[in-house]
Design an enzyme around this catalytic site. Structure first.
Site, PDB file in Angstrom:
ATOM      1  N   GLU A 267       0.835  -1.202   0.000  1.00 53.12           N
ATOM      2  CA  GLU A 267       0.000   0.000   0.000  1.00 53.12           C
ATOM      3  C   GLU A 267       0.866   1.246   0.000  1.00 53.12           C
ATOM      4  O   GLU A 267       1.787   1.341   0.828  1.00 53.12           O
ATOM      5  CB  GLU A 267      -0.933  -0.013   1.222  1.00 53.12           C
ATOM      6  CG  GLU A 267      -1.903  -1.182   1.194  1.00 53.12           C
ATOM      7  CD  GLU A 267      -2.913  -1.176   2.346  1.00 53.12           C
ATOM      8  OE1 GLU A 267      -2.866  -0.240   3.166  1.00 53.12           O
ATOM      9  OE2 GLU A 267      -3.743  -2.086   2.408  1.00 53.12           O
ATOM     10  N   HIS A 286      -7.849   1.640   1.321  1.00 51.53           N
ATOM     11  CA  HIS A 286      -7.807   1.233   2.730  1.00 51.53           C
ATOM     12  C   HIS A 286      -8.597   2.239   3.578  1.00 51.53           C
ATOM     13  O   HIS A 286      -8.099   2.759   4.577  1.00 51.53           O
ATOM     14  CB  HIS A 286      -6.369   1.118   3.235  1.00 51.53           C
ATOM     15  CG  HIS A 286      -6.243   0.243   4.445  1.00 51.53           C
ATOM     16  ND1 HIS A 286      -5.107  -0.460   4.732  1.00 51.53           N
ATOM     17  CD2 HIS A 286      -7.122  -0.049   5.452  1.00 51.53           C
ATOM     18  CE1 HIS A 286      -5.275  -1.146   5.859  1.00 51.53           C
ATOM     19  NE2 HIS A 286      -6.490  -0.908   6.315  1.00 51.53           N
TER      20      HIS A 286
END
Length: 329
Positions: A267, A286
């Protein structure tokens, strides 16, 4: 006068917010903040830290090398449910409790999982893009065989606070729900199945597991192939539970009919990753638990546990099996 507890905040909370949270503790705490959000800033302030509020962004990882720079560390509070950025085993051996904010964002994440499943079932994002581009893909939409949620068998992998709330929401819409968890939940409304059996009967599979050594790579290509033809995958747990490339390959082969992903192995998701170019994937940064109410709940959990530690009371939601009464080191 008692020596104040030194509280280090790594999460990108505003300093005024943190000061306001702990103002009632007065001189019982000394608040510390890294001067810069990088490794140098972290290592400069860790030697004095006793109570640490972790970083939900993943920028500051409390791994073995970093923890060795914190000889006085007595307690770690993560402002999140996940603790994969903290070496919980090392801290357990050192007798340092690690707590999370269990349940604080359960409703928000569960609503995201349900909403994402609706988007996939009805091809809402695909239809939106077509209309915005000047088209009117009515017939094409029908040809994609939109689904009603109550006709889908839902499987939930992980049955903690998020998994159980997710089950409740799907059940409210009439969907039959089964679950697998590392331990059975006698209070569960959903039906327990062994993992491979669960996969074989899940038209919609929702992942809510944390990332641990036991869950990393739990769903590999073999297990995804057990799903019914054109099943849908919703991941609100952690990306490493199923590899991004495995998901992309399952979509490319047609084994998966679509995926909604809020979490990834890396990420941010790399700009050139093939998942970014697929129309059968709903991508989110997220943020499933990022509601206003969830943030209030998380901040409250952090405040309450730090307050408990400072005032000599047991902290809540310890995840590494250490005595919840925080002691100075």
């Amino acid at each position: 006068m008692a020596t104040p507890w030194r509280v280090l905040t790594l999460a990108p909370f505003g300093k005024d917010l943190v000061r306001g949270l702990f103002e009632p503790l007065g001189d019982a705490v000394e608040l510390l903040f890294p001067e810069s959000r990088d490794e140098d800033g972290l290592l400069a302030v860790l030697p004095d830290a006793e109570l640490v509020i972790g970083d939900f962004t993943g920028l500051f990882s409390l791994d073995k090398r970093v923890l060795e720079a914190a000889p006085h560390l007595a307690f770690v509070q993560t402002p999140s449910v996940g603790t994969d950025s903290v070496d919980v085993d090392m801290l357990a051996k050192a007798g340092v409790p690690v707590a999370n904010a269990a349940g604080a964002n359960a409703r928000g994440v569960a609503e995201w999982a349900l909403g994402a499943a609706l988007v996939l079932c009805r091809h809402l994002a695909w239809a939106d893009r077509g209309v915005r581009a000047g088209g009117w893909p009515q017939r094409e939409l029908l040809a994609r065989n939109p689904r009603e949620i109550h006709t889908q068998r839902v499987g939930i992998v992980g049955y903690g606070a998020i998994g159980s709330e997710t089950a409740r929401l799907f059940e409210a819409l009439g969907a039959p729900v089964s679950y697998w968890s590392r331990r059975r939940r006698p209070e569960a409304s959903a039906t327990y199945r062994e993992l491979d059996d669960l996969l074989a009967v899940s038209d919609i599979l929702v992942l809510t597991l944390p990332l641990t050594p036991d869950t990393r790579g739990l769903l590999d290509a073999r297990r995804l192939a057990l799903l019914p033809d054109r099943a849908l995958l919703v991941n609100v747990g952690r990306g490493g539970v199923v590899a991004d490339d495995v998901v992309a390959e399952a979509l490319e082969s047609g084994r998966l009919g679509g995926a909604a992903l809020d979490v990834y192995e890396q990420e941010p998701l790399p700009p050139d990753h093939p998942l970014r170019s697929r129309e059968d994937v709903l991508l989110s940064p997220h943020g499933a638990g990022g509601t206003g109410q969830a943030q209030i709940n998380i901040v409250s959990a952090v405040r309450d546990n730090i307050t408990a530690a400072v005032t000599g009371k047991p902290v809540a939601n310890v995840v590494n099996g250490v005595d919840p009464l925080v002691r100075r080191r």
